[in-house]
Design a protein around this motif. Structure first.
Motif: not given
Ligand code: ADP
Ligand code: MG
Length: 291
Positions: A194, A198, A207
């Motif tokens: 993650k 990110d 995004q």
């Protein structure tokens, strides 16, 4: 006035989970009452099979090769919850340009006004995106899709492919090309995955739309020839696909991404190699703190 049909293109490297994700989005939106078409743009022609109990449909290119005039009823088939399924198909192995299938298939359906006749709300193109070829850029370049999403894991090759896609979007962004809605992060289980995805999203000014874990429920569903939305509607994984589908249906503002130059992408990856090594040796615990 004719209603605006929302057209979405989903790109990503081969095997990353585009068709699985796309089919679950289509299934979820159809269950929500949208009139959906899933348009497979991968010469593998296996985009839509989990919407149709694991069965494969004739492709547009194969039908054209038979030499007859192709009607929409020859290449458009309904699947789960009424989703309309199309496979562009590919050239005979080893001959011709795979991207041509997309151009030809889209033109054929447009000429026949199929999207309007079926009164579609949303068309989702499932496009192989790790091939740098004009044909594969068709849904972006020709203004066919309004929004592009990319499926990527935290693996470098998937991110490399996403970055190349961002270069393509960037290139056509001033001439009416589709813009980027965001990244669908797939196979995100470890916390560092993650953090990596990110960080990449932040660096490229985009995004993450949803984090989809790798799940045995998806494997089980696929083995039954079904989407998870159909095979395990009450599962946690189905809830994630439903949430993703609703975000995509509601999405309006796409942007031009800022792809990294190759040297910067390498430096970025090397930084993550150091972080992961430091995590392994116990030097750092919280990867987020190390960025
Ligand atoms: P692509 O269309 O990008 O080539 P697929 O959607 O066909 O990739 O996925 C490749 C394989 O990975 C399939 O067997 C699929 O079931 C599996 N897969 C993709 N996403 C997941 C996930 N989140 N959890 C478990 N398996 C997955
Ligand atoms: Mg696929």
């Amino acid at each position: 006035m004719a209603k605006q049909i929302k057209q979405i293109a989903i790109y990503g490297k081969g095997g990353i989970g585009k068709s699985t994700t796309t089919s679950n989005i289509s299934a979820a939106l159809a269950k929500d009452g949208y009139r959906v078409m899933q348009f497979g743009c991968d010469p593998k022609s296996d985009s839509t099979n989990t919407l149709r109990d694991g069965s494969y449909i004739p492709t547009v290119l194969d039908s054209l090769r038979e030499g007859k005039a192709v009607k929409s009823s020859d290449v458009v088939f309904q699947g789960f919850s009424g989703v309309y399924c199309v496979e562009a198909g590919g050239p005979a192995p080893g001959v011709g340009c795979a991207g041509r299938g997309i151009i030809t298939a889209v033109q054929l359906l447009k000429q026949q006004r199929v999207f309007e006749d079926l009164n579609l709300d949303i068309v989702i193109y499932d496009v192989l995106g790790d091939v740098v070829c004009g044909g594969f850029a068709t849904p972006i370049r020709e203004g066919i899709a309004q929004h592009v999403f990319t499926v990527s894991s935290a693996d470098f090759m998937a991110i490399y492919a996403a970055n190349n896609l961002f270069k393509g979007i960037h290139k056509y962004s001033n001439s009416g090309g589709a813009l980027l809605g965001g990244i669908i992060a797939n196979s995100i289980n470890a916390p560092y995955s993650k953090s990596i995805i990110d960080d990449f999203a932040e660096r490229t000014k985009t995004q993450v739309v949803e984090y989809v874990p790798r799940s045995v429920t998806v494997t089980q569903s696929e083995l039954q020839g079904k989407t998870t939305i159909e095979a395990a509607p009450d599962s946690a994984q189905a809830a994630i696909y439903l949430s993703l589908a609703r975000k995509i249906a509601a999405h309006t503002e796409s942007k031009t991404p800022e792809p990294l130059e190759l040297a910067d992408l390498r430096a970025w990856a090397a930084k993550w190699a150091d972080i992961l090594l430091a995590m392994e040796t116990g030097e750092i615990r919280d990867k987020a703190a190390a960025i």
